[in-house]
Design a protein around this motif. Structure first.
Motif, PDB file in Angstrom:
ATOM      1  N   VAL A   1     -40.122 -42.378  20.445  1.00  0.00           N
ATOM      2  CA  VAL A   1     -40.230 -42.297  18.987  1.00  0.00           C
ATOM      3  C   VAL A   1     -40.905 -40.977  18.651  1.00  0.00           C
ATOM      4  O   VAL A   1     -41.903 -40.600  19.270  1.00  0.00           O
ATOM      5  N   LEU A   2     -40.332 -40.267  17.683  1.00  0.00           N
ATOM      6  CA  LEU A   2     -40.910 -39.030  17.186  1.00  0.00           C
ATOM      7  C   LEU A   2     -41.513 -39.321  15.815  1.00  0.00           C
ATOM      8  O   LEU A   2     -40.777 -39.540  14.849  1.00  0.00           O
ATOM      9  N   PRO A   3     -42.834 -39.354  15.690  1.00  0.00           N
ATOM     10  CA  PRO A   3     -43.456 -39.641  14.389  1.00  0.00           C
ATOM     11  C   PRO A   3     -43.488 -38.396  13.512  1.00  0.00           C
ATOM     12  O   PRO A   3     -43.575 -37.267  14.001  1.00  0.00           O
ATOM     13  N   ALA A   4     -43.430 -38.594  12.204  1.00  0.00           N
ATOM     14  CA  ALA A   4     -43.445 -37.475  11.265  1.00  0.00           C
ATOM     15  C   ALA A   4     -43.880 -37.963   9.897  1.00  0.00           C
ATOM     16  O   ALA A   4     -43.900 -39.171   9.616  1.00  0.00           O
ATOM     17  N   ILE A   5     -44.225 -37.016   9.021  1.00  0.00           N
ATOM     18  CA  ILE A   5     -44.520 -37.367   7.637  1.00  0.00           C
ATOM     19  C   ILE A   5     -43.301 -37.101   6.751  1.00  0.00           C
ATOM     20  O   ILE A   5     -43.278 -37.502   5.585  1.00  0.00           O
ATOM     21  N   GLY A   6     -42.289 -36.435   7.295  1.00  0.00           N
ATOM     22  CA  GLY A   6     -41.084 -36.163   6.534  1.00  0.00           C
ATOM     23  C   GLY A   6     -40.200 -35.185   7.276  1.00  0.00           C
ATOM     24  O   GLY A   6     -40.575 -34.657   8.326  1.00  0.00           O
ATOM     25  N   TYR A   7     -39.013 -34.944   6.748  1.00  0.00           N
ATOM     26  CA  TYR A   7     -38.107 -33.972   7.367  1.00  0.00           C
ATOM     27  C   TYR A   7     -37.374 -33.190   6.288  1.00  0.00           C
ATOM     28  O   TYR A   7     -37.460 -33.514   5.088  1.00  0.00           O
ATOM     29  N   PHE A   8     -36.681 -32.147   6.692  1.00  0.00           N
ATOM     30  CA  PHE A   8     -36.029 -31.236   5.759  1.00  0.00           C
ATOM     31  C   PHE A   8     -34.510 -31.202   5.983  1.00  0.00           C
ATOM     32  O   PHE A   8     -34.049 -31.201   7.126  1.00  0.00           O
ATOM     33  N   GLU A   9     -33.771 -31.182   4.893  1.00  0.00           N
ATOM     34  CA  GLU A   9     -32.328 -30.960   4.933  1.00  0.00           C
ATOM     35  C   GLU A   9     -31.961 -30.040   3.770  1.00  0.00           C
ATOM     36  O   GLU A   9     -32.672 -30.005   2.749  1.00  0.00           O
ATOM     37  N   THR A  10     -30.862 -29.327   3.917  1.00  0.00           N
ATOM     38  CA  THR A  10     -30.419 -28.415   2.870  1.00  0.00           C
ATOM     39  C   THR A  10     -29.117 -28.906   2.260  1.00  0.00           C
ATOM     40  O   THR A  10     -28.147 -29.174   2.982  1.00  0.00           O
ATOM     41  N   GLU A  60     -37.116 -34.536  -2.300  1.00  0.00           N
ATOM     42  CA  GLU A  60     -37.662 -33.607  -3.288  1.00  0.00           C
ATOM     43  C   GLU A  60     -37.086 -32.209  -3.062  1.00  0.00           C
ATOM     44  O   GLU A  60     -37.228 -31.650  -1.963  1.00  0.00           O
ATOM     45  N   PRO A  61     -36.435 -31.621  -4.056  1.00  0.00           N
ATOM     46  CA  PRO A  61     -35.961 -30.236  -3.927  1.00  0.00           C
ATOM     47  C   PRO A  61     -37.141 -29.303  -3.667  1.00  0.00           C
ATOM     48  O   PRO A  61     -38.227 -29.488  -4.238  1.00  0.00           O
ATOM     49  N   GLN A  62     -36.929 -28.314  -2.813  1.00  0.00           N
ATOM     50  CA  GLN A  62     -37.986 -27.373  -2.458  1.00  0.00           C
ATOM     51  C   GLN A  62     -37.622 -25.961  -2.905  1.00  0.00           C
ATOM     52  O   GLN A  62     -36.453 -25.580  -2.903  1.00  0.00           O
TER      53      GLN A  62
END
Length: 229
Positions: A111-120, A224-226
């Motif tokens: 398992v890879l824990p994270a607080i979030g990820y990014f996509e375009t 959320e748009p960045q």
């Protein structure tokens, strides 16, 4: 595909609790990865896994582990640590068939824990990056791990071993499909033990069930748009 995800100290705190829950020390756990909270392929990332105390005895106790792994899975038969084909993502639809992943998915799941990820999101005008997270807290991405031995080093050299990992992906669902056609496979916090258990055979049915559960979890994610940099 997911090529970037984010972490902070809450990830480190959770991993420490994961390892010490059985009364064991955190095994010299180091949180050096916090210096780079946004990780990219080939970076060292923290993973959670479980191994048998005695690998020859399927009934022996399970040992929880946390370790840093190269985010680019390298199968044991690879001649190099980083092959020319990207292996930081593994398609869930073919993971039990592809030679690179089919050995690991059987018993070496992580398992890879994270607080979030990014996509375009690609549009006809300007691509818009999005940050995707869960209002309820951490995300746990289904992954695999593999040990690779450097053939150029001697058998008694401890640095010859490299731990590597990959993240499973699936077809994006719901509103996330409007951003990108793929998304990480997410494991519910109460299903982590089942995913990590090496005594469970990671066959096609097991993967499909995990993907189906992930599709439901994805309905809770927020995008959320960045600003572009």
């Amino acid at each position: 595909m997911c090529g970037r995800f984010a972490m902070d100290d809450t990830v480190n705190q959770m991993i420490t609790e994961f390892v010490t829950a059985t009364g064991r020390a955190p095994e010299e756990w180091q949180a050096d990865w916090l210096a780079t909270p946004i990780v990219r392929p080939t970076d060292q990332v923290p993973i959670m896994l479980k191994t048998l105390e005695d690998r020859a005895d399927p009934s022996s106790p399970l040992l929880p582990r946390a370790a840093l792994a190269q985010w680019w899975l390298t199968p044991p038969f690879s001649p190099t640590l980083r092959g020319k084909h990207a292996t930081f993502n593994a398609r869930s639809e073919t993971v039990t068939q592809k030679p690179t992943f089919r050995g690991a998915v059987k018993h070496q799941r992580a398992v890879l824990p994270a607080i979030g990820y990014f996509e375009t999101k690609k549009t006809s005008t300007t691509p818009v990056p999005h940050y995707i997270n869960s209002p309820s807290g951490l995300l746990f991405f289904a992954g695999l791990y593999s040990w690779w031995q450097d053939p150029s080093l001697s058998q008694d050299d401890p640095t010859r071993w490299h731990l590597t990992t990959t993240m499973l992906t699936q077809a994006a669902t719901g509103t996330l499909a409007d951003i990108h056609d793929r998304m990480p496979v997410i494991v519910a916090s109460d299903a982590i033990d089942d995913w990590l258990d090496p005594r469970t055979l990671g066959d096609e049915n097991f993967v499909r069930a995990t993907v189906a559960a992930s599709a439901i979890l994805s309905e809770q994610l927020h995008a959320e748009p960045q600003p572009r940099r």
